[in-house]
Design a protein around this motif. Structure first.
Motif, PDB file in Angstrom:
ATOM      1  N   MET A  90       0.835  -1.181   0.000  1.00 57.10           N
ATOM      2  CA  MET A  90       0.000   0.000   0.000  1.00 57.10           C
ATOM      3  C   MET A  90       0.877   1.241   0.000  1.00 57.10           C
ATOM      4  N   LYS A  91       0.559   2.165  -0.862  1.00 57.39           N
ATOM      5  CA  LYS A  91       1.380   3.367  -1.028  1.00 57.39           C
ATOM      6  C   LYS A  91       1.066   4.338   0.098  1.00 57.39           C
ATOM      7  N   ARG A  92       2.105   4.785   0.803  1.00 54.65           N
ATOM      8  CA  ARG A  92       1.926   5.727   1.901  1.00 54.65           C
ATOM      9  C   ARG A  92       2.887   6.901   1.785  1.00 54.65           C
ATOM     10  N   GLY A  93       3.847   6.820   0.879  1.00 59.41           N
ATOM     11  CA  GLY A  93       4.857   7.868   0.820  1.00 59.41           C
ATOM     12  C   GLY A  93       5.917   7.635   1.877  1.00 59.41           C
ATOM     13  N   ILE A  94       6.852   8.575   1.983  1.00 56.65           N
ATOM     14  CA  ILE A  94       7.940   8.460   2.940  1.00 56.65           C
ATOM     15  C   ILE A  94       7.384   8.631   4.348  1.00 56.65           C
ATOM     16  N   MET A  95       7.727   7.691   5.223  1.00 56.35           N
ATOM     17  CA  MET A  95       7.225   7.729   6.593  1.00 56.35           C
ATOM     18  C   MET A  95       8.388   7.938   7.545  1.00 56.35           C
ATOM     19  N   ASP A  96       8.124   8.609   8.633  1.00 55.67           N
ATOM     20  CA  ASP A  96       9.176   8.764   9.625  1.00 55.67           C
ATOM     21  C   ASP A  96       9.154   7.603  10.608  1.00 55.67           C
ATOM     22  N   GLU A  97      10.169   7.538  11.439  1.00 59.06           N
ATOM     23  CA  GLU A  97      10.348   6.425  12.371  1.00 59.06           C
ATOM     24  C   GLU A  97       9.147   6.241  13.293  1.00 59.06           C
ATOM     25  N   ILE A  98       8.554   7.353  13.751  1.00 60.96           N
ATOM     26  CA  ILE A  98       7.417   7.252  14.669  1.00 60.96           C
ATOM     27  C   ILE A  98       6.235   6.597  13.980  1.00 60.96           C
ATOM     28  N   ASN A  99       5.959   6.949  12.739  1.00 61.55           N
ATOM     29  CA  ASN A  99       4.860   6.316  12.016  1.00 61.55           C
ATOM     30  C   ASN A  99       5.138   4.841  11.760  1.00 61.55           C
ATOM     31  N   LEU A 100       6.371   4.509  11.446  1.00 56.44           N
ATOM     32  CA  LEU A 100       6.707   3.097  11.257  1.00 56.44           C
ATOM     33  C   LEU A 100       6.481   2.311  12.545  1.00 56.44           C
ATOM     34  N   LYS A 101       6.861   2.891  13.659  1.00 57.36           N
ATOM     35  CA  LYS A 101       6.641   2.227  14.949  1.00 57.36           C
ATOM     36  C   LYS A 101       5.153   2.015  15.189  1.00 57.36           C
ATOM     37  N   ALA A 102       4.344   3.012  14.885  1.00 52.62           N
ATOM     38  CA  ALA A 102       2.895   2.891  15.065  1.00 52.62           C
ATOM     39  C   ALA A 102       2.320   1.791  14.172  1.00 52.62           C
ATOM     40  N   GLU A 103       2.802   1.719  12.936  1.00 54.35           N
ATOM     41  CA  GLU A 103       2.313   0.686  12.014  1.00 54.35           C
ATOM     42  C   GLU A 103       2.736  -0.706  12.478  1.00 54.35           C
ATOM     43  N   ALA A 104       3.961  -0.839  12.950  1.00 58.46           N
ATOM     44  CA  ALA A 104       4.436  -2.133  13.462  1.00 58.46           C
ATOM     45  C   ALA A 104       3.645  -2.544  14.696  1.00 58.46           C
ATOM     46  N   THR A 105       3.345  -1.565  15.549  1.00 58.85           N
ATOM     47  CA  THR A 105       2.579  -1.846  16.767  1.00 58.85           C
ATOM     48  C   THR A 105       1.153  -2.271  16.427  1.00 58.85           C
ATOM     49  N   LYS A 106       0.550  -1.637  15.431  1.00 54.44           N
ATOM     50  CA  LYS A 106      -0.791  -2.050  14.978  1.00 54.44           C
ATOM     51  C   LYS A 106      -0.746  -3.473  14.421  1.00 54.44           C
ATOM     52  N   ALA A 107       0.302  -3.784  13.676  1.00 54.35           N
ATOM     53  CA  ALA A 107       0.415  -5.111  13.064  1.00 54.35           C
ATOM     54  C   ALA A 107       0.527  -6.208  14.109  1.00 54.35           C
ATOM     55  N   LEU A 108       1.209  -5.949  15.212  1.00 51.52           N
ATOM     56  CA  LEU A 108       1.394  -7.000  16.219  1.00 51.52           C
ATOM     57  C   LEU A 108       0.073  -7.413  16.856  1.00 51.52           C
ATOM     58  N   GLU A 109      -0.912  -6.547  16.817  1.00 57.73           N
ATOM     59  CA  GLU A 109      -2.222  -6.907  17.377  1.00 57.73           C
ATOM     60  C   GLU A 109      -2.905  -8.017  16.582  1.00 57.73           C
ATOM     61  N   LYS A 110      -2.478  -8.247  15.366  1.00 59.34           N
ATOM     62  CA  LYS A 110      -3.056  -9.303  14.530  1.00 59.34           C
ATOM     63  C   LYS A 110      -2.286 -10.617  14.646  1.00 59.34           C
ATOM     64  N   ALA A 111      -1.214 -10.633  15.430  1.00 57.94           N
ATOM     65  CA  ALA A 111      -0.358 -11.814  15.552  1.00 57.94           C
ATOM     66  C   ALA A 111      -1.138 -13.027  16.044  1.00 57.94           C
ATOM     67  N   TYR A 112      -0.732 -14.180  15.556  1.00 53.02           N
ATOM     68  CA  TYR A 112      -1.281 -15.450  16.014  1.00 53.02           C
ATOM     69  C   TYR A 112      -0.161 -16.139  16.789  1.00 53.02           C
ATOM     70  N   SER A 113      -0.223 -16.003  18.122  1.00 53.04           N
ATOM     71  CA  SER A 113       0.873 -16.516  18.961  1.00 53.04           C
ATOM     72  C   SER A 113       0.342 -17.265  20.190  1.00 53.04           C
ATOM     73  N   PRO A 114      -0.484 -18.304  19.968  1.00 58.65           N
ATOM     74  CA  PRO A 114      -1.072 -19.010  21.108  1.00 58.65           C
ATOM     75  C   PRO A 114      -0.067 -19.831  21.913  1.00 58.65           C
ATOM     76  N   TYR A 115       1.097 -20.127  21.367  1.00 59.80           N
ATOM     77  CA  TYR A 115       2.055 -20.983  22.045  1.00 59.80           C
ATOM     78  C   TYR A 115       3.089 -20.185  22.832  1.00 59.80           C
ATOM     79  N   SER A 116       3.670 -19.185  22.207  1.00 58.21           N
ATOM     80  CA  SER A 116       4.677 -18.374  22.895  1.00 58.21           C
ATOM     81  C   SER A 116       4.063 -17.226  23.681  1.00 58.21           C
ATOM     82  N   LYS A 117       2.863 -16.808  23.301  1.00 60.01           N
ATOM     83  CA  LYS A 117       2.201 -15.640  23.910  1.00 60.01           C
ATOM     84  C   LYS A 117       3.051 -14.379  23.703  1.00 60.01           C
ATOM     85  N   PHE A 118       3.840 -14.360  22.621  1.00 60.07           N
ATOM     86  CA  PHE A 118       4.737 -13.247  22.307  1.00 60.07           C
ATOM     87  C   PHE A 118       4.370 -12.726  20.924  1.00 60.07           C
ATOM     88  N   LYS A 119       3.781 -11.533  20.900  1.00 62.25           N
ATOM     89  CA  LYS A 119       3.341 -10.935  19.647  1.00 62.25           C
ATOM     90  C   LYS A 119       4.437 -10.048  19.069  1.00 62.25           C
TER      91      LYS A 119
END
Length: 137
Positions: free
Chosen positions: A1-30
């Protein structure tokens, strides 16, 4: 998805949003990852575990695979941000695993920056510092 140049804070926010979708029933580590390509596109991924642990896939490799699937084999990484949380929702010091370091290196340039949680907060490093003497052709 095209978003243009992102700064570090936005990348962190996107990575943090992505971890909420993790499937980690065994390690419990997202884990969530956000990658910004040289083309200016953003792709995210999360870890997906399997009862047969060897079949699990890390967030970094999921995001990079999505980037290649969308941009093709010439895709290059500008930045990678990795976020995590344990079963209590707390981020802990955790750099990319060895397999992910090598996978990132495959698509990195000398200018690629990698961000993750370290002992004293966020760490920003280069590919050569993250994986010195990595396997290349």
């Amino acid at each position: 998805m095209k978003r243009g140049i992102m700064d570090e804070i936005n990348l962190k926010a996107e990575a943090t949003k992505a971890l909420e979708k993790a499937y980690s029933p065994y390690s419990k580590f997202k884990v969530g990852a956000a990658v910004l390509t040289e083309s200016g596109n953003l792709f995210t991924g999360c870890n997906v575990e399997n009862v047969s642990y060897g079949l699990s896939i890390c967030a970094e490799r999921t995001a990079i695979t999505r980037a290649v699937a969308n941009e093709g084999p010439g895709m290059k990484l500008r930045e990678v941000y990795v976020a995590n949380c344990n079963e209590h929702g707390v981020s802990i010091p955790c750099s990319p695993c060895g397999a992910c370091r090598q996978f990132i290196a495959e698509f990195a340039t000398p200018a690629t920056r990698i961000h993750y949680t370290g002992e004293n907060g966020d760490v920003t490093t280069s590919m050569s510092d993250l994986l010195p003497d990595g396997f290349t052709f």
